[in-house]
Design an enzyme around this catalytic site. Sequence first.
Site, PDB file in Angstrom:
ATOM      1  CG  HIS A  58      20.605 -21.470 -23.302  1.00 53.11           C
ATOM      2  ND1 HIS A  58      19.835 -21.626 -22.187  1.00 53.11           N
ATOM      3  CD2 HIS A  58      21.352 -22.587 -23.397  1.00 53.11           C
ATOM      4  CE1 HIS A  58      20.117 -22.775 -21.621  1.00 53.11           C
ATOM      5  NE2 HIS A  58      21.031 -23.393 -22.325  1.00 53.11           N
TER       6      HIS A  58
HETATM    7  N1  UDP Z   1      24.957 -18.202 -16.388  1.00 53.24           N
HETATM    8  C1  UDP Z   1      25.944 -17.246 -16.249  1.00 53.24           C
HETATM    9  N2  UDP Z   1      25.832 -16.098 -16.991  1.00 53.24           N
HETATM   10  C2  UDP Z   1      24.785 -15.859 -17.829  1.00 53.24           C
HETATM   11  C3  UDP Z   1      23.780 -16.849 -17.941  1.00 53.24           C
HETATM   12  C4  UDP Z   1      23.903 -18.030 -17.221  1.00 53.24           C
HETATM   13  O1  UDP Z   1      26.888 -17.418 -15.480  1.00 53.24           O
HETATM   14  O2  UDP Z   1      24.747 -14.795 -18.465  1.00 53.24           O
HETATM   15  C5  UDP Z   1      25.091 -19.436 -15.606  1.00 53.24           C
HETATM   16  C6  UDP Z   1      23.893 -19.750 -14.739  1.00 53.24           C
HETATM   17  O3  UDP Z   1      23.963 -19.069 -13.529  1.00 53.24           O
HETATM   18  C7  UDP Z   1      23.982 -21.255 -14.594  1.00 53.24           C
HETATM   19  C8  UDP Z   1      24.601 -21.683 -15.891  1.00 53.24           C
HETATM   20  O4  UDP Z   1      25.181 -20.538 -16.487  1.00 53.24           O
HETATM   21  O5  UDP Z   1      24.832 -21.644 -13.558  1.00 53.24           O
HETATM   22  C9  UDP Z   1      23.518 -22.242 -16.751  1.00 53.24           C
HETATM   23  O6  UDP Z   1      23.986 -22.444 -18.011  1.00 53.24           O
HETATM   24  P1  UDP Z   1      23.040 -22.565 -19.253  1.00 53.24           P
HETATM   25  O7  UDP Z   1      21.770 -21.850 -18.995  1.00 53.24           O
HETATM   26  O8  UDP Z   1      23.866 -22.145 -20.416  1.00 53.24           O
HETATM   27  O9  UDP Z   1      22.841 -24.131 -19.389  1.00 53.24           O
HETATM   28  P2  UDP Z   1      21.853 -25.200 -18.746  1.00 53.24           P
HETATM   29  O10 UDP Z   1      21.880 -25.062 -17.260  1.00 53.24           O
HETATM   30  O11 UDP Z   1      20.502 -24.984 -19.339  1.00 53.24           O
HETATM   31  O12 UDP Z   1      22.416 -26.497 -19.184  1.00 53.24           O
END
Ligand code: UDP
Length: 375
Positions: A213
């Site tokens: 993403h």
């Molecule tokens: N997550 C979720 N459903 C999904 C994909 C990710 O609940 O379909 C959760 C994942 O387990 C983690 C969080 O979203 O806890 C991560 O968010 P994201 O990847 O959007 O952001 P980042 O961590 O890179 O800031």
Amino acid sequence: MRILTVVGARPQFIKAAALSRAISAMGNVIQEQILHTGQHYDAAMSDQFFSELGIPAPAFHLGIGGGSHGANTGRMLEGIEQVLLEQRPDALLVYGDTDSTLAGGLAASKLKIPVVHVEAGLRSFNRHQPEEQNRVLIDHLADLCFAPTDSAVAHLRREGIADERIVRSGDVMADAARLFGEEAEQRANELMTSAGLQVMAGGNQPFVLATIHRAENTDDPVRLEAILKALAAVAIKGVDGHDPYSVLLPLHPRTKARIDSFELEHLLEPLTLTPPLGFMAMVLLERKASLVVTDSGGVQKEAFLQGTPCVTVRTETEWVELLECGWNLLADPSDTLGILKAMHQQLAIDIKQPRPQLYGDGYAAKEIMANLMQL
Ligand code: UDP
């Protein structure tokens, strides 16, 4: 004590869930109000987390999303300031590294309301990454920086942030993994059935869980194609002689939009697609998968916390300790063969080996609460 928590994006809802539980476990000592900026606004990226994880409904909702970084941050700053002037909380609490984090910190700091930053001190050292810009700025605005790891503490010190503003709290994501991991296991059948993924629930079929993403990957057609090609190859041919793996890709709305506009839909055909999943289903799949492939900060760490090796399709990561212990490996997002090689290497990891306790004991929220009370 009254605190205003500013959230806006999916990972912040999950972190807020861990902390909100600790707050309610302490009775009425801290009264928390939640302000949702609206950065992530649809049901799959926002509402389902509030209902599933029992996060208090937002008292304020700014409905700001969909614009550029500058426009969003400016509008959030104005909206948050208004709420702060009306509510005058004792502190403002923000998580992570999004535009909502920076806008919240800046609004409170200008009004001399103490700023508390949870997940402080992380650095990718990529100054062009929007998250990195937000991280550096919020840490310098914050009165209290809760750092999840030793390297995060070291970064803050190196940037001249005074020791009395730094607390090594451990990571609230370890709290979330502890709190929701077991519950997810108990509800496995129900969770997988509602996501339409019965086969994955038993963990008897090898599968790879992928999430993509980050703007630097989704907005670059070369990178996006290279990553999808690697995932498609694993689903069709396997990796280096191993049978094909099912590849499950919960599709972030931005990724879906870019795949459409770059006309890469054909690469999705061999993959199993779902809309963004709820957190419990996600944790369960991270636990059951043979391998996680991601560009997410949170998912890299959760894979480790659930005992699953990971390939991160980025050129750098803030979570360096995972590279040092080998549970995570970086792969150049523009190099399909390199990604496949990294997947092969990570699939060979001995998952029975003991894992170091890199992110604390799963009780970071308790430590954060105790320090908040001293403000
Ligand atoms: N997550 C979720 N459903 C999904 C994909 C990710 O609940 O379909 C959760 C994942 O387990 C983690 C969080 O979203 O806890 C991560 O968010 P994201 O990847 O959007 O952001 P980042 O961590 O890179 O800031």
